[in-house]
Write a protein that holds these residues in place. Structure first.
Motif, PDB file in Angstrom:
ATOM      1  N   TRP A  45      -1.224  11.112  15.154  1.00 46.59           N
ATOM      2  CA  TRP A  45      -0.356   9.533  15.238  1.00 46.59           C
ATOM      3  C   TRP A  45      -1.096   8.219  13.979  1.00 46.59           C
ATOM      4  N   GLN A  46      -2.776   8.875  14.621  1.00 47.76           N
ATOM      5  CA  GLN A  46      -3.421   7.867  13.396  1.00 47.76           C
ATOM      6  C   GLN A  46      -3.126   8.307  12.068  1.00 47.76           C
ATOM      7  N   MET A  47      -3.265   9.335  11.476  1.00 46.58           N
ATOM      8  CA  MET A  47      -2.788  10.451  10.263  1.00 46.58           C
ATOM      9  C   MET A  47      -1.587   9.672   9.692  1.00 46.58           C
ATOM     10  N   ALA A  48      -0.270   9.774  10.612  1.00 45.47           N
ATOM     11  CA  ALA A  48       1.005   9.475   9.898  1.00 45.47           C
ATOM     12  C   ALA A  48       1.184   8.008   9.883  1.00 45.47           C
ATOM     13  N   GLY A  49       0.141   7.039  10.543  1.00 45.65           N
ATOM     14  CA  GLY A  49      -0.082   5.903  10.890  1.00 45.65           C
ATOM     15  C   GLY A  49       0.179   4.982   9.449  1.00 45.65           C
ATOM     16  N   ILE A  50      -1.309   5.839   8.779  1.00 51.95           N
ATOM     17  CA  ILE A  50      -1.972   6.067   6.828  1.00 51.95           C
ATOM     18  C   ILE A  50      -0.710   5.949   6.151  1.00 51.95           C
ATOM     19  N   LEU A  51       0.134   6.749   6.381  1.00 45.17           N
ATOM     20  CA  LEU A  51       1.134   6.853   5.465  1.00 45.17           C
ATOM     21  C   LEU A  51       2.309   6.404   5.652  1.00 45.17           C
ATOM     22  N   VAL A  52       2.693   5.953   6.881  1.00 49.06           N
ATOM     23  CA  VAL A  52       3.397   4.553   7.000  1.00 49.06           C
ATOM     24  C   VAL A  52       3.114   3.510   6.475  1.00 49.06           C
ATOM     25  N   THR A  53       1.686   3.014   7.033  1.00 46.07           N
ATOM     26  CA  THR A  53       1.178   1.496   6.577  1.00 46.07           C
ATOM     27  C   THR A  53       1.880   1.605   5.108  1.00 46.07           C
ATOM     28  N   SER A  54       0.942   2.741   4.379  1.00 45.07           N
ATOM     29  CA  SER A  54       1.163   2.715   2.441  1.00 45.07           C
ATOM     30  C   SER A  54       2.523   2.381   2.318  1.00 45.07           C
ATOM     31  N   ALA A  55       3.452   3.542   2.641  1.00 47.50           N
ATOM     32  CA  ALA A  55       4.867   2.736   2.331  1.00 47.50           C
ATOM     33  C   ALA A  55       4.991   1.316   2.399  1.00 47.50           C
ATOM     34  N   ILE A  56       4.669  -0.081   3.824  1.00 44.31           N
ATOM     35  CA  ILE A  56       5.389  -0.800   4.108  1.00 44.31           C
ATOM     36  C   ILE A  56       4.738  -1.391   3.163  1.00 44.31           C
ATOM     37  N   ILE A  57       3.421  -0.793   2.652  1.00 47.80           N
ATOM     38  CA  ILE A  57       2.582  -2.028   1.518  1.00 47.80           C
ATOM     39  C   ILE A  57       3.431  -1.812   0.217  1.00 47.80           C
ATOM     40  N   ALA A  58       3.574  -0.538  -0.012  1.00 51.57           N
ATOM     41  CA  ALA A  58       4.128  -1.054  -1.275  1.00 51.57           C
ATOM     42  C   ALA A  58       4.917  -0.748  -1.351  1.00 51.57           C
ATOM     43  N   ILE A  59       6.512  -1.192  -0.611  1.00 52.07           N
ATOM     44  CA  ILE A  59       8.091  -2.003  -0.554  1.00 52.07           C
ATOM     45  C   ILE A  59       7.831  -3.323  -0.725  1.00 52.07           C
ATOM     46  N   VAL A  60       6.292  -3.817   0.429  1.00 52.11           N
ATOM     47  CA  VAL A  60       5.923  -5.788   0.481  1.00 52.11           C
ATOM     48  C   VAL A  60       6.388  -5.610  -0.741  1.00 52.11           C
ATOM     49  N   PHE A  61       4.943  -5.089  -1.715  1.00 53.91           N
ATOM     50  CA  PHE A  61       4.355  -5.255  -2.994  1.00 53.91           C
ATOM     51  C   PHE A  61       5.739  -5.066  -3.825  1.00 53.91           C
ATOM     52  N   ALA A  62       6.297  -3.813  -3.792  1.00 58.20           N
ATOM     53  CA  ALA A  62       7.410  -4.165  -4.918  1.00 58.20           C
ATOM     54  C   ALA A  62       8.616  -5.039  -4.879  1.00 58.20           C
ATOM     55  N   LEU A  63       8.990  -5.154  -3.203  1.00 62.12           N
ATOM     56  CA  LEU A  63       9.682  -6.730  -3.305  1.00 62.12           C
ATOM     57  C   LEU A  63       8.971  -8.458  -3.371  1.00 62.12           C
TER      58      LEU A  63
END
Length: 77
Positions: A45-63
Motif C-alpha cells: 500500500w505504501q509503495m502504491a502510494g508513492i506512485l499515486v503521489t508522484s502522479a498527482i504532483i506531476a498533474i498539479v505541476f503541469a496545471l
C-alpha cells in the motif's frame, strides 16, 4: 488593487489525496492479511502510494506551469 491577481486553483485540492492515502487509510489496510508478492499488504500500500503521489504532483505541476507565482518567467524562456 496592487500586486498580481490571485487565481483560484481548485485542482490543488488533489494534493490532499496523498495525505489521505498514507494517514487516513491506515486503519483500513493495517489488518489486511493478503500478501501480494510475498510482502505485507501495508508495505505494498505504501509503495502504491508513492506512485499515486508522484502522479498527482506531476498533474498539479503541469496545471500550475502556465501560471508563474511571482510574475516572472524562468531563465531561458
Amino acid at each position: 488593487m496592487n500586486g498580481p491577481v490571485r487565481r483560484r486553483r481548485a485542482y490543488r485540492w488533489l494534493l490532499l489525496i496523498p495525505f489521505l492515502w498514507q494517514v487516513g487509510a491506515v486503519p483500513l489496510v493495517n489488518d489486511v492479511a493478503w500478501r501480494p508478492f510475498s510482502l505485507p499488504f501495508p508495505m505494498v500500500w505504501q509503495m502504491a502510494g508513492i506512485l499515486v503521489t508522484s502522479a498527482i504532483i506531476a498533474i498539479v505541476f503541469a496545471l500550475d506551469k502556465p501560471f508563474p507565482e511571482f510574475g516572472h518567467a524562468e531563465p531561458g524562456e
